[in-house]
Design a protein around this motif. Structure first.
Motif, mmCIF file in Angstrom:
data_model
loop_
_atom_site.group_PDB
_atom_site.id
_atom_site.type_symbol
_atom_site.label_atom_id
_atom_site.label_comp_id
_atom_site.label_asym_id
_atom_site.label_seq_id
_atom_site.Cartn_x
_atom_site.Cartn_y
_atom_site.Cartn_z
ATOM 1 N N GLY A 12 33.623 51.395 12.341
ATOM 2 C CA GLY A 12 33.929 50.886 13.673
ATOM 3 C C GLY A 12 35.212 51.449 14.250
ATOM 4 O O GLY A 12 35.418 51.415 15.471
ATOM 5 N N THR A 13 36.082 51.991 13.417
ATOM 6 C CA THR A 13 37.354 52.533 13.908
ATOM 7 C C THR A 13 37.180 53.920 14.500
ATOM 8 O O THR A 13 37.646 54.207 15.605
ATOM 9 C CB THR A 13 38.383 52.570 12.769
ATOM 10 O OG1 THR A 13 38.566 51.259 12.254
ATOM 11 C CG2 THR A 13 39.714 53.134 13.263
ATOM 12 N N CYS A 14 36.502 54.786 13.767
ATOM 13 C CA CYS A 14 36.324 56.167 14.249
ATOM 14 C C CYS A 14 34.953 56.388 14.864
ATOM 15 O O CYS A 14 34.650 57.513 15.285
ATOM 16 C CB CYS A 14 36.543 57.150 13.108
ATOM 17 S SG CYS A 14 35.294 57.057 11.786
ATOM 18 N N ARG A 15 34.100 55.353 14.884
ATOM 19 C CA ARG A 15 32.749 55.415 15.459
ATOM 20 C C ARG A 15 31.869 56.455 14.762
ATOM 21 O O ARG A 15 31.018 57.079 15.370
ATOM 22 C CB ARG A 15 32.810 55.689 16.953
ATOM 23 C CG ARG A 15 33.447 54.564 17.753
ATOM 24 C CD ARG A 15 33.378 54.839 19.230
ATOM 25 N NE ARG A 15 34.158 56.009 19.603
ATOM 26 C CZ ARG A 15 34.164 56.551 20.805
ATOM 27 N NH1 ARG A 15 33.414 56.018 21.772
ATOM 28 N NH2 ARG A 15 34.892 57.617 21.064
ATOM 29 N N GLY A 16 32.145 56.635 13.485
ATOM 30 C CA GLY A 16 31.298 57.521 12.698
ATOM 31 C C GLY A 16 31.740 58.966 12.678
ATOM 32 O O GLY A 16 31.113 59.790 12.006
ATOM 33 N N TYR A 17 32.816 59.313 13.386
ATOM 34 C CA TYR A 17 33.259 60.706 13.443
ATOM 35 C C TYR A 17 34.061 61.111 12.210
ATOM 36 O O TYR A 17 34.186 62.295 11.916
ATOM 37 C CB TYR A 17 34.118 60.950 14.686
ATOM 38 C CG TYR A 17 33.367 60.783 15.978
ATOM 39 C CD1 TYR A 17 32.223 61.523 16.243
ATOM 40 C CD2 TYR A 17 33.802 59.885 16.942
ATOM 41 C CE1 TYR A 17 31.526 61.370 17.426
ATOM 42 C CE2 TYR A 17 33.119 59.722 18.137
ATOM 43 C CZ TYR A 17 31.988 60.464 18.370
ATOM 44 O OH TYR A 17 31.314 60.307 19.548
ATOM 45 N N GLY A 18 34.645 60.159 11.496
ATOM 46 C CA GLY A 18 35.468 60.475 10.340
ATOM 47 C C GLY A 18 36.907 60.801 10.687
ATOM 48 O O GLY A 18 37.760 60.883 9.810
ATOM 49 N N THR A 19 37.179 61.002 11.962
ATOM 50 C CA THR A 19 38.535 61.283 12.434
ATOM 51 C C THR A 19 38.810 60.466 13.688
ATOM 52 O O THR A 19 37.877 60.041 14.379
ATOM 53 C CB THR A 19 38.733 62.782 12.762
ATOM 54 O OG1 THR A 19 37.786 63.167 13.778
ATOM 55 C CG2 THR A 19 38.539 63.653 11.532
ATOM 56 N N VAL A 20 40.089 60.269 13.968
ATOM 57 C CA VAL A 20 40.515 59.612 15.196
ATOM 58 C C VAL A 20 41.454 60.552 15.940
ATOM 59 O O VAL A 20 42.055 61.453 15.342
ATOM 60 C CB VAL A 20 41.211 58.263 14.917
ATOM 61 C CG1 VAL A 20 40.235 57.272 14.319
ATOM 62 C CG2 VAL A 20 42.401 58.452 13.982
ATOM 63 N N ILE A 21 41.562 60.340 17.243
ATOM 64 C CA ILE A 21 42.422 61.197 18.081
ATOM 65 C C ILE A 21 43.572 60.339 18.582
ATOM 66 O O ILE A 21 43.411 59.592 19.557
ATOM 67 C CB ILE A 21 41.620 61.802 19.250
ATOM 68 C CG1 ILE A 21 40.455 62.630 18.707
ATOM 69 C CG2 ILE A 21 42.508 62.651 20.134
ATOM 70 C CD1 ILE A 21 39.557 63.201 19.770
#
Length: 370
Positions: A181-190
């Motif tokens: 739920g934090t990165c929405r499945g991308y594995g990374t955050v910006i």
């Protein structure tokens, strides 16, 4: 002991696929998460045991020969086991993570409508037009990050893009996986999104599209321009652009397939004696020969002066419908000449024609039948 075939509601010669389908149907009906009653729970145990026996070829063979079958001897070997049950009821249950999903996605296709002149259809035309669409962000070049920064690994999922949880059920503990739920499945955050595109990697802008409209196109035809659609998120590839053509109305010429149609008014004397008319066509001057004795609604065909065919193979024809114009104002000398002309010919009294349609309907029918 209940008969396993009766428990599943199948015949003794049922195929493995039929057994699997019967079990799935009953499992959806009797599973404790769906039907919490004690009766349903007992039936579900019996159905599961029956399937474990009949789905395994060796156990089924022993059962058919009179054995009871072992409820704990590899019931999943028939191709459908506990994992399928939980996939049915929990959706993502026992789903193995395939890694984080990419931010890059293909852009959407776009459909636009363009108008072209009839003259442009004869040989085709090159056109330029502006479209308001999504383009790659000029500030971050599709990276979604502010200049000088980059995405960082999500500290919640550790870069996997998914969170695994243990779910307790009647059949034991099952590991489930769901998008983080934090990165929405991308594995990374910006942490520092691009200020121009707000972290999307694309912005709305106008750009010029070049297209070669081929000869022979007609209203309703769609042209396909691969890669000319919207830019995808995070620098993803462009979608495609489809152009739906509309051919504008022309005051003089109309169209029938690859042929051009026109109506030519000629004076009565030209229709009687014949003449040659040089007129301005869609692609230069065209010569139309009116033979002596031409009648209204006669068709004169000028070869290869129509529209170039869409897939090559030459051009259509120009078909000219003749309309003879009767003079309405004659001076005394002209009237005298007409009387002399009429007197010199055998008198033919007026009579009804068997052709009931008007001139323009007659022209239309002849255009279509030629």
């Amino acid at each position: 002991m209940a008969d396993h075939y009766e428990t599943l509601g199948v015949s003794r010669d049922a195929s493995p696929e039929e057994i699997k389908k019967a079990y799935r149907r009953l499992a959806r009906e009797l599973h404790p998460d769906v039907n919490p009653s004690e009766e349903a729970s007992e039936r579900f145990k019996g159905v599961t045991h029956a399937y474990d026996v009949l789905s395994d070829p060796e156990q089924r063979e022993r059962y058919d020969l009179g054995g009871s079958g072992n409820p704990f001897s590899g019931g999943a070997s028939g191709g459908f086991g506990f994992g399928d049950i939980f996939e049915t009821f929990f959706g993502a249950a026992q789903q193995r993570s395939s890694g984080p999903r990419s931010r890059r996605e293909r852009g959407q296709d776009a459909l636009l409508r363009i108008e072209v002149e009839l003259a442009d259809v004869v040989f085709g035309v090159a056109r330029e037009f502006e479209v308001d669409t999504a383009v790659v962000c000029p500030t971050c070049s599709g990276s979604c990050c502010a200049p000088g920064t980059q995405p960082v690994t999500c500290d919640i999922c550790g870069g996997t893009g998914s969170i695994q949880r243990t779910v307790r059920s009647l059949l034991g503990n099952v590991m489930t996986s769901s998008p983080c739920g934090t990165c929405r499945g991308y594995g990374t955050v910006i942490p520092n999104p691009c200020p121009t595109c707000a972290g999307q990697g694309r912005v709305r802008a106008k750009r010029t599209v070049h297209v070669d409209v081929p000869s022979g196109v007609d209203t309703g035809l769609r042209l396909h321009l691969p890669g000319e659609g919207e830019a995808g998120p995070a620098g993803g590839p462009n979608g495609d652009l489809y152009l739906e053509v509309k051919v504008k109305h022309h005051d003089t010429f109309s169209r029938s397939g690859d042929d051009l149609l026109a109506t030519l008014e000629v004076q009565m004397t030209d229709a009687v004696l014949g003449t040659t008319a040089t007129l301005q066509g869609l692609d230069g001057e065209v010569s139309v020969e009116v033979k002596p004795g031409t009648q209204s609604a006669d068709i004169v065909t000028v070869k290869d002066r129509g529209i170039t065919r869409l897939r090559g193979g030459g051009r259509g024809d120009l078909k000219v419908g003749i309309q003879v114009v009767t003079p309405v104002r004659l001076n005394s000398k002209e009237q005298e000449l007409m009387k002399q002309f009429a007197a010199s010919r055998r008198p033919v009294p007026p009579e009804f024609s068997t052709f009931q349609q008007g001139l323009f309907a007659k022209l239309r029918d002849r255009f279509l039948n030629i």
